[in-house]
Design a protein around this motif. Structure first.
Motif, PDB file in Angstrom:
ATOM      1  N   LEU A 187      -4.696  10.203  -2.725  1.00 56.45           N
ATOM      2  CA  LEU A 187      -5.755   9.255  -2.381  1.00 56.45           C
ATOM      3  C   LEU A 187      -5.727   8.915  -0.900  1.00 56.45           C
ATOM      4  O   LEU A 187      -4.662   8.859  -0.277  1.00 56.45           O
ATOM      5  N   SER A 188      -6.902   8.676  -0.329  1.00 57.00           N
ATOM      6  CA  SER A 188      -6.999   8.236   1.063  1.00 57.00           C
ATOM      7  C   SER A 188      -6.637   6.759   1.166  1.00 57.00           C
ATOM      8  O   SER A 188      -6.472   6.080   0.147  1.00 57.00           O
ATOM      9  N   ILE A 189      -6.518   6.264   2.396  1.00 57.92           N
ATOM     10  CA  ILE A 189      -6.177   4.855   2.601  1.00 57.92           C
ATOM     11  C   ILE A 189      -7.226   3.951   1.967  1.00 57.92           C
ATOM     12  O   ILE A 189      -6.899   2.984   1.261  1.00 57.92           O
TER      13      ILE A 189
ATOM     14  N   ILE B 215       0.835  -1.201   0.000  1.00 60.98           N
ATOM     15  CA  ILE B 215       0.000   0.000   0.000  1.00 60.98           C
ATOM     16  C   ILE B 215       0.871   1.252   0.000  1.00 60.98           C
ATOM     17  O   ILE B 215       0.510   2.274  -0.595  1.00 60.98           O
ATOM     18  N   ALA B 216       2.028   1.188   0.654  1.00 60.01           N
ATOM     19  CA  ALA B 216       2.949   2.329   0.664  1.00 60.01           C
ATOM     20  C   ALA B 216       3.428   2.658  -0.741  1.00 60.01           C
ATOM     21  O   ALA B 216       3.590   3.832  -1.104  1.00 60.01           O
ATOM     22  N   VAL B 217       3.667   1.625  -1.553  1.00 56.21           N
ATOM     23  CA  VAL B 217       4.069   1.853  -2.941  1.00 56.21           C
ATOM     24  C   VAL B 217       2.970   2.595  -3.694  1.00 56.21           C
ATOM     25  O   VAL B 217       3.225   3.565  -4.417  1.00 56.21           O
ATOM     26  N   SER B 218       1.725   2.157  -3.499  1.00 54.84           N
ATOM     27  CA  SER B 218       0.599   2.824  -4.170  1.00 54.84           C
ATOM     28  C   SER B 218       0.447   4.267  -3.685  1.00 54.84           C
ATOM     29  O   SER B 218       0.133   5.166  -4.475  1.00 54.84           O
ATOM     30  N   SER B 219       0.670   4.490  -2.391  1.00 49.10           N
ATOM     31  CA  SER B 219       0.512   5.842  -1.847  1.00 49.10           C
ATOM     32  C   SER B 219       1.572   6.796  -2.379  1.00 49.10           C
ATOM     33  O   SER B 219       1.300   7.985  -2.584  1.00 49.10           O
ATOM     34  N   SER B 220       2.783   6.289  -2.618  1.00 46.70           N
ATOM     35  CA  SER B 220       3.832   7.156  -3.162  1.00 46.70           C
ATOM     36  C   SER B 220       3.539   7.542  -4.607  1.00 46.70           C
ATOM     37  O   SER B 220       3.941   8.607  -5.063  1.00 46.70           O
ATOM     38  N   ARG B 221       2.832   6.671  -5.317  1.00 44.47           N
ATOM     39  CA  ARG B 221       2.471   6.965  -6.707  1.00 44.47           C
ATOM     40  C   ARG B 221       1.206   7.817  -6.802  1.00 44.47           C
ATOM     41  O   ARG B 221       1.011   8.535  -7.786  1.00 44.47           O
TER      42      ARG B 221
END
Length: 491
Positions: free
Chosen positions: A364-366, A354-360
């Motif tokens: 977006l929220s969790i 999920i951290a990878v997705s958040s950096s991209r």
């Protein structure tokens, strides 16, 4: 010799164009969902154009005095290759074959020097043989890579699961409608005997995963989990712990995937056992990568490291007040798995993804990140009875009995805009995620703390993703094909 060269170049170029034409025709067909296969093959063909162009260039160089039109067959495939390359670079579709490491780069330079020497000696037959061999080796590699990707993602996985269902005498349904999927998840707690039983459970072993086990094993494990859950500290304490750990870190340290895993483990160990992080526990973080490697079908995990991690956890339990809950039974998989999977392994595996997705996608929220880029691409349920809903006084059968239902959350995430009423982030029904109340606060604090931080690089050192956060190597592709082959043969 000149005519032979012309014929060879024309054959190489026209064959690639016929394949491109066929792919474009198939892509235009609305009944075939082969978009991802198309991009993979188009990337392959672009590289083939490059290799064929090199071969034809060598042929025509020997006859460069034949006239200007003689260069046209050379320029056309080169032009098409560079246009395709620019297109795929723009859309982030550049093939991993161009992302060379140190060793492949060395052999690439060595090969080019050899080609130059052979050209100097005018040994055109050897150069032709070498490039043809390269073309066939590259084609074989990309064939394996393409098949491996196809059976894991949108296009091929339905085919392989349907074949498995046919062999098992069970109907298979692929449901992307959000409302029908909800009814299935509410009605059934049986996961069937497909992905979880044949791939996930052996990969988790010797740990029993609450997400993967089925039947009586799941009911027994869930009852033990609910008992243990009563003894846990308040969730608010977990929030304070993550804030303290994040604030006490060196601001100059790079936060890569390994650091995300370590922070996650340190938070849960402090919260559950009230133990500060010890550098001697680094092997537990390494073990999480081994577990996820086998879960993501990227290779066989290290069994020694698995057992060492389990012994570490049992030792922590024996030294804590939790020992009184199950006593000596804590050393059995049915008990230590209650802590190991929901609070140790799954957070380390999922939070880094999920951290990878958040950096991209930092905006977006969790819940949105999980909805659009879910750590579990597919949910599965087996329906023993017809699932019926009443619509205007008329009973409608949504799913027939004896059907294995697959719910592709990645496809739903692409089709369905997220809103807070959706169940997709953590599931719904009797088998919804039991760790929701712990995951949301910890992930929120973690992502918020590192948001817009240039040192937050969770893609770095990230590997063995079950989704598409890293590239497949040839070894991993072969391993996946072997696993899927065994499943199909043995049923």
């Amino acid at each position: 010799m000149t005519n032979q060269a012309k014929f060879y170049a024309h054959t190489c170029y026209s064959n690639s164009n016929w394949i491109s034409l066929l792919l474009n025709a198939l892509l235009a067909c609305p009944y075939l969902k082969i978009k991802s296969i198309y991009y993979i093959l188009q990337d392959f063909i672009s590289a083939q154009h490059m290799l064929y162009s090199i071969v034809t260039t060598i042929y025509f160089w020997n006859f460069r005095n034949e006239g200007t039109l003689f260069y046209l067959p050379i320029l056309l495939p080169w032009f098409q290759f560079f246009i395709t390359l620019l297109l795929f670079t723009k859309n982030h579709k550049l093939s991993p074959v161009f992302q060379l490491g140190a060793i492949p780069l060395f052999f690439c330079y060595l090969g080019m020097y050899l080609v130059c020497i052979l050209l100097w000696w005018r040994q055109f037959m050897f150069v032709e043989f070498g490039f043809n061999l390269l073309i066939w080796c590259y084609g074989f590699y990309y064939f394996l890579h393409m098949i491996s990707l196809t059976i894991r993602f949108t296009d091929g996985r339905f085919l392989i699961l349907s074949l498995l269902g046919w062999k098992s005498g069970c109907k298979v349904a692929w449901i992307t409608d959000i409302h029908i999927a909800k009814e299935v998840l509410l009605a059934s707690s049986n996961k069937g005997s497909f992905i979880e039983e044949k791939i996930a459970c052996p990969a988790w072993s010797p740990v029993l995963s609450l997400e993967s086990v089925n039947g009586d094993s799941w009911r027994d494990l869930k009852s033990k989990f609910l008992i243990f859950q009563k003894y846990l500290p308040p969730v608010e304490q977990l929030t304070h712990i993550i804030r303290h750990i994040l604030s006490s870190q060196d601001a100059n340290i790079e936060i890569d995937a390994k650091k995300v895993v370590q922070v996650t483990l340190a938070c849960f160990v402090k919260w559950i056992f009230n133990r500060d992080w010890d550098s001697k526990w680094d092997f537990v973080c390494e073990a999480s990568w081994e577990w996820r490697k086998e879960i993501a079908i990227k290779g066989k995990a290290d069994p020694v490291l698995k057992c060492k991690t389990i012994d570490w956890l049992i030792d922590l339990i024996n030294q804590s007040d939790y020992y009184q809950i199950f006593g000596e039974q804590w050393s059995t998989p049915e008990c230590y798995s209650v802590i190991m999977q929901p609070f140790i392994l799954s957070p380390m595996i999922n939070f880094s993804d999920i951290a990878v997705s958040s950096s991209r996608h930092p905006d977006l929220s969790i819940q949105e990140l999980i909805h659009y880029y879910h750590p579990f691409p597919i949910l599965e349920r087996y329906t023993e009875k017809d699932i019926v809903v009443c619509n205007d006084g008329v009973n409608c059968v949504l799913v027939n009995a004896n059907t294995q239902v697959f719910i592709p959350l990645d496809t739903i995430g692409q089709q369905q805009q997220y809103n807070h009423k959706l169940w997709t982030p953590f599931g719904i029904g009797p088998r919804k995620c039991q760790g929701t109340q712990y995951a949301i606060p910890l992930l929120t604090e973690l992502i918020t703390h590192y948001k817009n931080n240039p040192r937050f690089v969770p893609e770095k050192n990230h590997k063995y993703s079950g989704r598409n956060n890293d590239h497949l190597s040839i070894r991993e592709s072969i391993y996946q094909l072997i696993i899927f082959g065994k499943i199909l043969i043995r049923g």
